[in-house]
Structures are given as C-alpha cells and as structure tokens.
Design a protein around this motif. Structure first.
Motif, short mmCIF file in Angstrom:
data_model
loop_
_atom_site.label_atom_id
_atom_site.label_comp_id
_atom_site.label_asym_id
_atom_site.label_seq_id
_atom_site.Cartn_x
_atom_site.Cartn_y
_atom_site.Cartn_z
N ARG A 20 2.77 14.48 1.90
CA ARG A 20 1.46 14.28 2.53
C ARG A 20 0.51 15.42 2.17
O ARG A 20 -0.67 15.20 1.87
CB ARG A 20 1.61 14.16 4.04
CG ARG A 20 0.38 13.62 4.73
CD ARG A 20 0.60 13.36 6.22
NE ARG A 20 1.67 12.46 6.54
CZ ARG A 20 1.61 11.14 6.49
NH1 ARG A 20 0.49 10.55 6.08
NH2 ARG A 20 2.64 10.38 6.83
N ASN B 160 1.79 7.08 2.87
CA ASN B 160 2.03 5.85 3.63
C ASN B 160 2.62 4.76 2.74
O ASN B 160 3.49 4.00 3.16
CB ASN B 160 0.75 5.37 4.31
CG ASN B 160 0.30 6.33 5.40
OD1 ASN B 160 1.11 7.09 5.94
ND2 ASN B 160 -0.98 6.30 5.72
N ASP C 181 -2.66 11.06 2.49
CA ASP C 181 -2.15 10.06 3.43
C ASP C 181 -1.88 8.70 2.80
O ASP C 181 -0.86 8.07 3.07
CB ASP C 181 -3.13 9.88 4.60
CG ASP C 181 -3.15 11.08 5.52
OD1 ASP C 181 -2.13 11.80 5.58
OD2 ASP C 181 -4.18 11.30 6.19
#
Length: 193
Positions: free
Chosen positions: A141, A150, A146
C-alpha cells in the motif's frame, strides 16, 4: 570426475545467475499490473527456462544450482524483498540439485523435474502475501497505492497460494521443455538425453 567445485564452476554460477536475474527482473516489470503480479510464478519460469537450461549444460557438480538459488534469494532480499526468497531459494535449490544429481546430470527427465522444483523458489517473493499478510499489504500500500493494493487483495484469497505454487512447478516443466527445444544442440553436446 572431481566432485569439488572449481573456480570455473563458480564463474559459471555467477554468469548464469546474473543472466537469469536480468531476464527475471525485466519480466517482473509486468507485475505493475495487479493480475500480472499474481501470475509472475506462472510466466517467469517459462521465460527464464532458456538461460536455466543452458546453465544445466554446464552443471556437472552438486551445489551449483543451490548456490545459484541462494544468490537469487539474496539479490531479492537486497533489492527490498523479505527474507522469504532466501529460504525458498535454499529449499528449492537443494531439492533441484538432488534431482539433477540423481539423474547424473545427463537425464532429460531429471532436468525437467528439477527445473520444475527449482522454479518454485520464485514463490518466496509472493509468500509474504499469505504468511505475513498484514505487514506485506501495508508495504504494498505504501509503495503502490490503494487501488493496486485492493486489486491484489481481491486476487489473493488463501487458497490461491496453493494454486500459484502448483502453477510455478507446471510452468517450470513448460520452461524446461521450451529451453531444451531452443538449446537442442547444446543439450546434444552436453550429452543430456
């Protein structure tokens, strides 16, 4: 045949480790795409099959493959990966060396299976996704953001680890045959049948 490693053997290990790593590094650049990051153990053993199978035409002594895999693990560690590639490199390198030795460095069957086992070492770069998930995800991250993180999380439930390990072995088998096909004359000269 003298079983002790000579300077010439260590030079071959160094040259082929560098060649293998450069090709691996170039191929790993595709890992900036999340789905290709997860597929690295599937395509990497295929593209590194040529230099590794060429290396096998020079291997006639136990320990050369283990040294190569340890060096690769150490390079991975030095370039920002965890300690896990060193461990997987050691385990896969020793197992592959034992398989090559069992085939007296002349057996195509042992060469193919040995490369399949050796190819699992690359999982050392990915196993932290499952065995040290929280800290590794935080690392990803911080470095990739992000959206990338993810996407990787969505692609890596626990069961995927086993699939990817199997895929690395299978890709190693494919890579060995690919490398052998490209290097047919080298294999004939080395007496690997």
């Amino acid at each position: 045949m003298d079983n002790k490693l000579q300077a010439k053997d260590l030079i071959n290990v160094g040259i082929f480790t560098a060649l293998y790593y450069v090709i691996m590094f170039a191929g790993a650049m595709l890992g900036y795409i999340p789905v290709l990051f997860i597929l690295i153990p599937l395509y990497m053993p295929i593209i590194t099959g040529i230099p590794f199978m060429l290396f096998l035409t020079k291997v006639k002594k136990f320990g050369m493959v283990t040294i190569m895999s340890l060096l690769l693990g150490l390079i991975m560690f030095a370039t920002g990966h965890t300690w896990v590639p060193i461990m997987t490199g050691a385990i896969c390198g020793i197992l592959a060396d034992l398989i090559f030795k069992a085939g007296k460095y002349q057996s195509l069957k042992h060469s193919v299976i040995g490369y399949g086992i050796f190819s699992i070492w690359i999982m050392g770069a990915m196993l932290p996704l499952w065995i040290m998930r929280d800290s590794y995800i935080a690392y990803i991250r911080n470095s990739m953001g992000d959206e990338y993180t993810n996407a990787v999380l969505a692609l890596t439930p626990d069961w995927v680890a086993f699939v990817v390990i199997g895929a690395a072995f299978a890709a190693g088998i494919v890579g060995a045959f690919f490398g052998k096909a490209v290097l047919k004359k080298h294999f004939q000269r080395a007496g690997i049948l």
